[in-house]
Design an enzyme around this catalytic site. Structure first.
Site, mmCIF file in Angstrom:
data_model
loop_
_atom_site.group_PDB
_atom_site.id
_atom_site.type_symbol
_atom_site.label_atom_id
_atom_site.label_comp_id
_atom_site.label_asym_id
_atom_site.label_seq_id
_atom_site.Cartn_x
_atom_site.Cartn_y
_atom_site.Cartn_z
ATOM 1 N N LYS A 54 0.820 -1.204 0.000
ATOM 2 C CA LYS A 54 0.000 0.000 0.000
ATOM 3 C C LYS A 54 0.857 1.260 0.000
ATOM 4 O O LYS A 54 0.452 2.288 -0.537
ATOM 5 C CB LYS A 54 -0.959 -0.018 1.192
ATOM 6 N N LYS A 96 -3.024 0.998 8.778
ATOM 7 C CA LYS A 96 -3.403 0.010 7.765
ATOM 8 C C LYS A 96 -2.186 -0.816 7.364
ATOM 9 O O LYS A 96 -1.122 -0.270 7.072
ATOM 10 C CB LYS A 96 -3.971 0.728 6.536
ATOM 11 N N HIS A 148 -16.822 4.224 -0.184
ATOM 12 C CA HIS A 148 -15.843 3.326 -0.811
ATOM 13 C C HIS A 148 -16.346 3.061 -2.232
ATOM 14 O O HIS A 148 -17.327 2.346 -2.428
ATOM 15 C CB HIS A 148 -15.742 2.019 -0.014
ATOM 16 N N ARG A 233 -6.505 -8.738 -8.594
ATOM 17 C CA ARG A 233 -7.214 -10.008 -8.784
ATOM 18 C C ARG A 233 -8.668 -9.704 -9.096
ATOM 19 O O ARG A 233 -9.095 -8.551 -9.078
ATOM 20 C CB ARG A 233 -7.131 -10.855 -7.511
#
Length: 665
Positions: A54, A96, A148, A233
């Site tokens: 990230k 995170k 989101h 993915r």
């Protein structure tokens, strides 16, 4: 990995599709396959590495002109340094894990104290290390009213990259999606095109190949969006994209892996109607969404209309003036096409399956499509009302309440939707109505009061119902109670009159209700057909026998349960154990006030106390892990640790007494 490669060589397989998780974002696996001459149906290892971190991905995105959330994305992991960085960013902050996803290794810190930050940091790092083998984290500013929104991208080996439009996945619990929809509601054409443009730029920045998802945080207050991460993915929620485009994304993956160009150009990709996906989880929403495990004793789902997705013809006459206009989908291209409501169910478990503790608790996905959001949402509510599960707790009824929430219907979406609307989503559970109690009692009566078989069966032992020395009138009083013993039990008196008819009297603390001459029969072992108050009813009732090898007690967990499905709701009733049987068994399951029990089957991560320690109410004493999620058990009283019934690394069953604290009072 080696075993999969061995199977490929033995079977002659030319390629491997890695699915959703495990090896789907493992660069080492991709490289190993390439060394063996086997095609990995996914992006190149370099893209997995770049987007799997990230912190590195955000640096790449910033260089490519993709907006990122302010934060610290470096490698220095000293706790004191990370706390200082958090102070510079400004609380609240989001810790995170730089690898993985699914909400693992993620903690929101609102308390600016160093102690609160360090506790959250330790928990996030520990969870990340177990889930992904890496405990490096980044720190970001936590946007308080975010949505989101993610974009499905596809790229081929020839340099072509397209957007298959966006999805909204805002409603989450434990930082994990539970309901997704496409397209994202409330976006202007310009904003939708800008999102897709940035997602395409993100894919090009890492020379991406195959299916990928670029996830953005959308700030409701400023209407700005920021890059969050890229999943290299196929996503769990990809069916909603298939439903609105009519495209088979797995087929596209195979086409790209074979070296073929993308099947459609950007201007030809349709966007038709609206789709939802609801994830069915084995969990208890009223117990902080803690995962559940056990056997699926009963499973009944609504009949799906589609195995895949409805087909839509590609757009062939869209005027194209620029690349940006291609990224504005034509919402009227299929207005002349009749869009029928459709239902698709994807499930990995069948009735009788065992839900374990080692994997994610998702057991199925319910996917619907309609001509617009209103119709799709109506389809979703109907499908959820017909989805019946017994054996493990599920979120089915919670999802149904969520889908009917006025704010959700109005698309007032944000990642904090559940806590914001908590009281509406978790209404007070009402006491069962007399009509429902009457049906439960009828179910018990009818399964014991056998209906005579057809006349051609000559044996009286099978052709006749039960006989009584005092007469043939069936009469019984049945005692029922709800899941909690806090409520007084109710009694239902059932008397047979003529064949197939019963007089029923329901006695509750609120009074008595009588239903005279009720016709009723069991049309199947789980379907009660009856007519009560002039209403014809077909009610699903499933018996869950008392657990074997558990002593009889007054605890509802040791009694038979009846799961009554009616009006889209499941009501669980406990068939009370007779007093004479209770006197033999004794209540061996009563717990001391200071006892802490495992809320679910779990792995003991850390026992933080020892016998003789003095603890305060609320102090963390045991850390558990189940289905890749950590749970901290805290002392419910102040006192002294009297006994410890577990150790680090031990698997414990639900209900195991882990810590016994002697109350100081």
């Amino acid at each position: 990995m080696d075993k999969i490669i061995e199977v490929c060589h033995r079977s002659g397989a030319q390629a491997v599709h890695p699915g959703y998780g495990f090896l789907s974002e493992n660069a080492a696996f991709s490289e190993k396959l390439a060394q063996e001459g086997i095609v990995f149906i996914g992006p190149p290892a370099s893209a997995i590495v770049s987007m799997g971190s990230k912190s590195e991905s955000k640096n790449i995105m910033s260089a490519a002109g993709v907006p990122c959330v302010p934060g610290y994305h470096g490698e220095k992991q000293d706790p004191a340094f990370l706390y200082r960085e958090s102070q510079s960013i400004g609380f609240p902050v989001l810790i995170k894990a730089i690898h993985g996803g699914g909400g693992k290794g993620m903690r929101i810190v609102t308390d600016p104290s160093e102690a609160a930050f360090q506790e959250a940091l330790s928990s996030a790092q520990r969870e990340s290390l177990k889930a992904f083998g890496n405990d490096i984290v980044l720190i970001e500013k936590y946007i308080e009213r975010p949505r989101h929104v993610e974009v499905q991208v596809f790229a081929d080996t020839l340099g072509n990259v397209v957007s298959l439009w966006e999805r909204d996945c805002s409603v989450q619990r434990r930082n994990q999606k539970i309901i997704e929809e496409a397209p994202a509601p409330g976006l202007s054409d310009e904003l939708r095109a800008d999102l897709s443009s940035k997602a395409v730029a993100a894919a090009k920045a890492v020379n991406y190949v195959g299916a990928g998802t670029v996830e953005f945080i959308f700030d409701n207050d400023t209407e700005k969006f920021y890059f969050m991460e890229m999943n290299t993915r196929l996503q769990v929620e990809h069916p909603v994209t298939e439903m609105v485009t009519g495209l088979d994304l797995v087929d596209w993956q195979l086409q790209v892996a074979a070296g073929n160009p993308l099947p459609l150009a950007q201007a030809s990709i349709p966007l038709v109607g609206h789709a939802f996906e609801a994830r069915i989880y084995a969990e208890n929403p009223r117990n902080n969404f803690l995962p559940d495990s056990g056997p699926l004793l009963y499973l009944s789902t609504p009949p799906p209309t589609h195995v895949f997705a409805p087909e839509f013809s590609p757009i062939t006459d869209k005027p194209t003036t620029s690349t940006l206009s291609d990224l504005q989908p034509s919402l009227t291209s299929h207005d002349s096409t009749t869009i029928m409501p459709s239902l698709r169910i994807e499930q990995g478990f069948t009735q009788g399956s065992q839900i374990g503790v080692f994997y994610d608790p998702m057991i199925a996905k319910v996917v619907v499509h309609g001509k617009d959001r209103t119709e799709a949402l109506r389809m979703l509510r109907k499908a959820l009302s017909e989805y019946h599960v017994v054996g493990v707790s599920t979120n089915v009824e919670f999802l149904q309440i969520l889908a009917g929430n006025p704010s959700f219907i109005d698309a007032e979406l944000e990642t904090g939707f559940i806590p914001k609307h908590f009281d509406e989503l978790f209404p007070v559970i009402e006491e069962p109505k007399p009509e429902l109690l009457a049906q439960a009692a009828l179910f018990i009566a009818l399964r014991e009061h056998i209906t005579p078989s057809p006349a051609d069966n000559v044996s009286p032992w099978t052709s006749l119902a039960s006989r009584r020395f005092g007469g043939d009138k069936y009469e019984r009083t049945i005692t029922l109670q709800t899941d909690t013993t806090a409520k007084d039990p109710v009694t239902v008196h059932v008397v047979s009159t003529t064949a197939g008819h019963f007089n029923i009297t329901v006695n509750t603390p609120a009074g008595s209700t009588t239903f005279p001459s009720v016709p009723a029969h069991l049309s199947s072992p789980t379907i009660l057909s009856s007519t009560i108050n002039a209403e014809s009813l077909n009610t699903t009732i499933v018996s869950q026998p008392a657990p074997p090898n558990v002593p009889v007690s007054a605890n509802p967990n040791t009694m038979e349960r009846l799961h009554v499905f009616t009006g889209g709701h499941k009501t669980t009733l406990v068939v009370s154990t007779p007093n004479w049987l209770l006197s033999l068994g004794g209540d061996v399951l009563s717990a001391a006030r200071g006892a802490l029990k495992a809320p679910m089957p779990s792995l003991v991560v850390e026992v933080r106390v020892k016998v003789g320690d003095r603890v305060e109410a609320g102090q963390a004493v045991v850390v558990l892990e189940s289905m890749k999620t950590e749970t901290v058990l805290r002392a419910n009283v102040a006192g002294v640790v009297k006994a410890i019934g577990c150790k680090n690394g031990e698997m414990v069953e639900e209900g195991r007494e882990l810590i016994d604290i002697e109350d100081a009072e």
